[in-house]
Write an enzyme that holds these catalytic residues in place. Structure first.
Site, PDB file in Angstrom:
ATOM      1  N   ARG A 148      -9.428   4.729  -4.079  1.00 27.83           N
ATOM      2  CA  ARG A 148      -8.706   5.956  -3.761  1.00 27.83           C
ATOM      3  C   ARG A 148      -9.405   6.638  -2.592  1.00 27.83           C
ATOM      4  O   ARG A 148     -10.641   6.678  -2.541  1.00 27.83           O
ATOM      5  CB  ARG A 148      -8.692   6.910  -4.968  1.00 27.83           C
ATOM      6  N   GLU A 184      -2.546  10.317   2.112  1.00 23.28           N
ATOM      7  CA  GLU A 184      -1.576   9.281   2.526  1.00 23.28           C
ATOM      8  C   GLU A 184      -0.186   9.890   2.701  1.00 23.28           C
ATOM      9  O   GLU A 184       0.194  10.751   1.918  1.00 23.28           O
ATOM     10  CB  GLU A 184      -1.553   8.176   1.462  1.00 23.28           C
ATOM     11  N   HIS A 193      -2.254   1.130   2.238  1.00 24.00           N
ATOM     12  CA  HIS A 193      -2.246   1.080   0.762  1.00 24.00           C
ATOM     13  C   HIS A 193      -1.387  -0.091   0.251  1.00 24.00           C
ATOM     14  O   HIS A 193      -0.360   0.119  -0.404  1.00 24.00           O
ATOM     15  CB  HIS A 193      -1.760   2.409   0.170  1.00 24.00           C
TER      16      HIS A 193
END
Ligand code: 8YV
Length: 315
Positions: A234, A263, A281
């Site tokens: 993360r 993000e 991601h």
């Protein structure tokens, strides 16, 4: 049989997952602002499950907007974006998708580790920008097998990455709160010590408040001017401002990042550097794994509505 109403926070891929979801459930989506509050009251009352992703999660406000919510099914293993306390207070079980994504996420971590270690961003630009013809060869880099890789967090994914980097001949160290009961990998009791002893730090721990900014300026400086940080966990685990500062001042050698603090916004300072490898991601983003994750979401929904035990509840 009447189809239960579920709220979906983001379209799931590949298409068969959505087809199966839409065949068995009345699927509602969030409004354009990503909020459930403005859905008509009768829709909010009809919704009894939320299907969400690791990134979007489920806030207490979302739960408040859905008075009959009885299940939160996350298509992802990380549940840091779900307010677990708020769910527990309301007696709403939460499920996730562990195990099925481990191998693909580990592959991605190794691709980032090896890509950064072998200087692929700079090498790719070297060819594209005509510098090979103009300037000749790139400088040499250390062999991947000569590196010591330190793991922050050493659960299923961390151990799968460790097995892979060991196959390259690299050495492995790990740090987590409690050492594994039986492991032939060396445990290091503190993160700063791990950072001092390794060349590459692979972030594989959970997200959330407990791990927020664990990788700070001191850890990055301890990694050193030839050190690399790789993050497939993360974005919150790394202090992104400290990372930019460490790269810009030459205190850190490079970074390979699949996850970010905000993000999909990635700081320009990171995008411009050729000692930084960036991916959007995509750790679990393969056809097979996303299908398996979707299947687990569907299995949890089915079990919930059948009154059967949930296959993968979050403890
Ligand atoms: C996804 C992830 O973000 O599993 C996780 O924790 O980060 C990812 O696999 C995502 O939830 C995919 O839907």
């Amino acid at each position: 049989m009447t189809r239960p109403h579920v709220l979906l926070t983001a379209t799931l891929a590949p298409p068969p997952v959505m087809e199966a979801l839409e065949a068995d459930y009345v699927v509602h989506r969030l409004d354009a602002h990503g909020s459930a509050e403005s859905l008509p009251a009768e829709t909010r009352e009809a919704i009894t499950a939320v299907v969400t992703t690791g990134g979007f999660g489920a806030s207490a406000a979302l739960m408040d907007a859905l008075p009959n919510l009885a299940l939160i099914a996350c298509c992802g293993v990380g549940v840091d974006a779900i307010d677990l306390e708020a769910a527990a207070r309301r007696g709403i079980p939460v499920t996730n998708t562990p195990n099925v994504l481990t191998e693909d996420v580990a592959d991605m971590a190794v691709a980032l580790w090896a890509g950064l270690g072998r200087d692929l961003v700079r090498a790719d630009r070297w060819v594209r920008e005509g510098r090979w013809e103009r300037d000749g060869n790139l400088p040499l880099v250390p062999s991947l097998g000569a590196r010591t890789v330190g793991f922050l967090g050493f659960g299923r994914i961390g151990q799968a990455v460790a097995a892979r980097v060991r196959a390259f001949g690299a050495s492995v160290l790990y740090h987590k709160r409690t050492p594994l009961p039986a492991s032939d990998y060396e445990y290091v009791a503190s993160l700063p010590e791990l950072a001092r002893r390794c060349d590459d730090l692979v972030v594989c721990c959970v997200g959330g408040e407990a791990t927020r900014h664990l990788v700070d300026a001191d850890v990055l400086t301890a990694l050193g001017e030839h050190g690399h940080v790789i993050n497939i966990a993360r974005g919150t685990v790394i202090n992104e401002d400290a990372l930019v500062a460490a790269l810009e001042s030459g205190r850190l050698g490079g970074a390979a990042l699949d996850v970010f603090a905000d993000e999909p916004n990635v700081p320009r300072a990171l995008r411009e550097r050729d000692d930084v490898l960036l991916t959007p991601h995509v750790g679990s983003a393969t056809v097979e794994t996303r299908q398996a994750m979707g299947d687990l979401v569907l299995a949890n929904l089915r079990a919930h509505y059948a009154g059967a035990p949930l296959p993968t509840p979050v403890p």
